[in-house]
Enzyme design. Structure first.
Site, PDB file in Angstrom:
ATOM      1  N   ASP A 152      36.673  48.315  48.947  1.00 44.12           N
ATOM      2  CA  ASP A 152      36.838  47.585  47.681  1.00 44.12           C
ATOM      3  C   ASP A 152      35.501  46.949  47.311  1.00 44.12           C
ATOM      4  OD1 ASP A 152      39.418  48.223  48.403  1.00 44.12           O
ATOM      5  OD2 ASP A 152      40.236  46.213  48.127  1.00 44.12           O
ATOM      6  N   LYS A 216      40.727  47.240  40.630  1.00 46.05           N
ATOM      7  CA  LYS A 216      41.383  46.096  41.289  1.00 46.05           C
ATOM      8  C   LYS A 216      41.075  44.854  40.475  1.00 46.05           C
ATOM      9  CE  LYS A 216      40.931  43.553  45.717  1.00 46.05           C
ATOM     10  NZ  LYS A 216      40.355  43.597  47.092  1.00 46.05           N
ATOM     11  N   LYS A 245      45.114  48.038  41.718  1.00 42.95           N
ATOM     12  CA  LYS A 245      45.445  47.073  42.772  1.00 42.95           C
ATOM     13  C   LYS A 245      45.425  45.666  42.193  1.00 42.95           C
ATOM     14  CE  LYS A 245      43.801  45.262  47.262  1.00 42.95           C
ATOM     15  NZ  LYS A 245      42.922  45.499  48.428  1.00 42.95           N
TER      16      LYS A 245
END
Lengths: 292, 292
Positions: A152, A216, A245
């Site tokens: 990430d 995300k 996400k």
């Protein structure tokens, strides 16, 4: 290539924000005051009509369905080796999708989790995103070497706000490139709380063009976490082919369900065990951790 | 080597915390309830007797003395190129010691500031400190290449709390080593708000042994910033030969003076311009920035 992405951003912005010209204000819903196309109630209507995501409906879903959505997250900088080991054991026990840990713990977690088929997620350029692009590239290769299965990364927010999309794009590609080469899942953290809706659309479009697997919402370390409206907007921009996400502030089952209904396919949460206890109907779920 | 440092830590801990045995509670002053040896009033007494630090006394000091203490800091992740340029111009105008910026802005700042003899300070492994040691090493070399003259690195807090001092030491050396090779000033951020007094003593001792130029209280992104008691403790541990930087929450002239009286030789502050206006006696100083 740069011109193509710029044109793509303009098309997506026009479509998603329903702008008819530079002066046009995008239409907003009456219930949430968010962009009409992103109103979660509008999306909930679509879901109620039959669509479900990963088998999870507002009214149900098995504990295993819920666990498979969660990146079991422990990113506080003072976490000890003992806490990390406990966290990994929880992930094995409850069958979370991954554990999400700081880079210095990836090698340890990979040794424990790989034989158990639980993923190892980590973070790059975290949480400010303001490191150099080639440092993010180096860090990505290092965590993959250590055994990360998901990465990430945080975008360069300052470059985005300065209109320097070439830097934003190269910065994302510095992470998505090595991830793609190694079969590792990449997620692009946009830190939505710091962005305008137009900036969210722009960076999601750039992330999609750069071959990221997910966008995300948040690091969990900024002034706001995931919101239903942001998840819905991001889903609308990236379409069905990418993951979204939701991370930061998802501390109970009802929040998780709201995020999934809005379009999230993965949840970053430090309260995963508590959420599963709730899903199982345990009488007194453990208190959610106060920090991410 | 490891044994030497461990022994050194024991000696310094015993001396600074005045422990006479494992069960002994360190003596604390009545006025601040901090370790007696670190009470700022005790240090103030020493200063009032004649010692001054960088020409700055509680009762005076020129504006130039104050400016020369300050790392003019802008680390928020959404700072734009325009804000960075303004920040650099302020540093030139007011003759701050350095600007302190995120790594992605170092090359730009160095181009502007080097001809003006203003330093460029940046951060490594920031703000969590939980990246791999070799990533910190790579990032350090990268920011030096870009023109940084000072590097503030964050320790591996989790390793410290796990008792893994070998990792803490190697991690610090990964930054102090290249800095020393290139004549760049290194600072070790201990994130004091997350540590016990014993851990603060330990990590300051390790930082000194690793050849760091400064120890620094805080990132400004954790749950607490610099305190007078922490600065005094850190000064007591590292002695007169090293710098101590107080950062996080120093927003006015009186806070700055308290920190200097306690032993700080550098101040990290986003409110530098306001502090100088106060030092000059301007009638209405600008409001201090709310974020670091």
């Amino acid at each position: 290539m740069q011109g193509d992405i710029q044109r793509l951003i303009e098309i997506v912005t026009e479509e998603v924000l329903q702008a008819t010209g530079p002066a046009a204000a995008p239409e907003r819903c009456g219930c949430h005051a968010v962009l009409y196309e992103c109103c979660p109630d509008r999306l909930r209507g679509v879901l109620d009509a039959g669509a479900t995501r990963l088998g999870l409906r507002a009214s149900g879903g098995t504990t295993r369905d819920v666990a498979a959505l969660i990146d079991h997250t422990l990113l506080k900088p003072d976490a000890t080796r003992g806490e990390i080991e406990t966290h990994c054991r929880e992930a094995i026990e409850h069958r979370f999708a991954t554990v999400c840990l700081n880079p210095c713990w990836v090698a340890l977690a990979a040794r424990v989790l790989r034989p158990e088929h639980v993923g190892v997620c980590t973070v790059v350029g975290f949480p400010l995103g303001a490191t150099d692009t080639d440092v993010k590239y180096y860090e990505t290769r290092r965590v993959i070497f250590d055994g990360a299965t998901e990465v990430d990364m945080v975008i360069n927010i300052g470059a985005l706000k300065s209109g320097d999309l070439r830097t934003v794009e190269r910065d994302i590609e510095a992470v998505t490139g090595p991830c793609r080469d190694c079969g590792v899942t990449s997620k692009v953290i946009i830190e939505a709380a710091l962005l305008t809706d137009e900036e969210k659309v722009t960076v999601c479009t750039v992330a999609k063009a750069a071959g990221a697997d997910f966008v995300k919402t948040s690091t969990g370390f900024s002034r706001g976490g995931a919101t239903v409206a942001d998840v819905a907007l991001m889903r609308r921009v990236v379409g069905a082919g990418m993951g979204v996400k939701a991370a930061g502030g998802v501390r109970d089952l009802s929040s998780l369900r709201e995020m999934v209904e809005a379009g999230a396919t993965r949840i970053g949460a430090s309260a995963g065990v508590r959420i599963l206890q709730e899903a199982r109907g345990d009488p007194e779920p453990a208190a959610a951790p106060s920090s991410y």
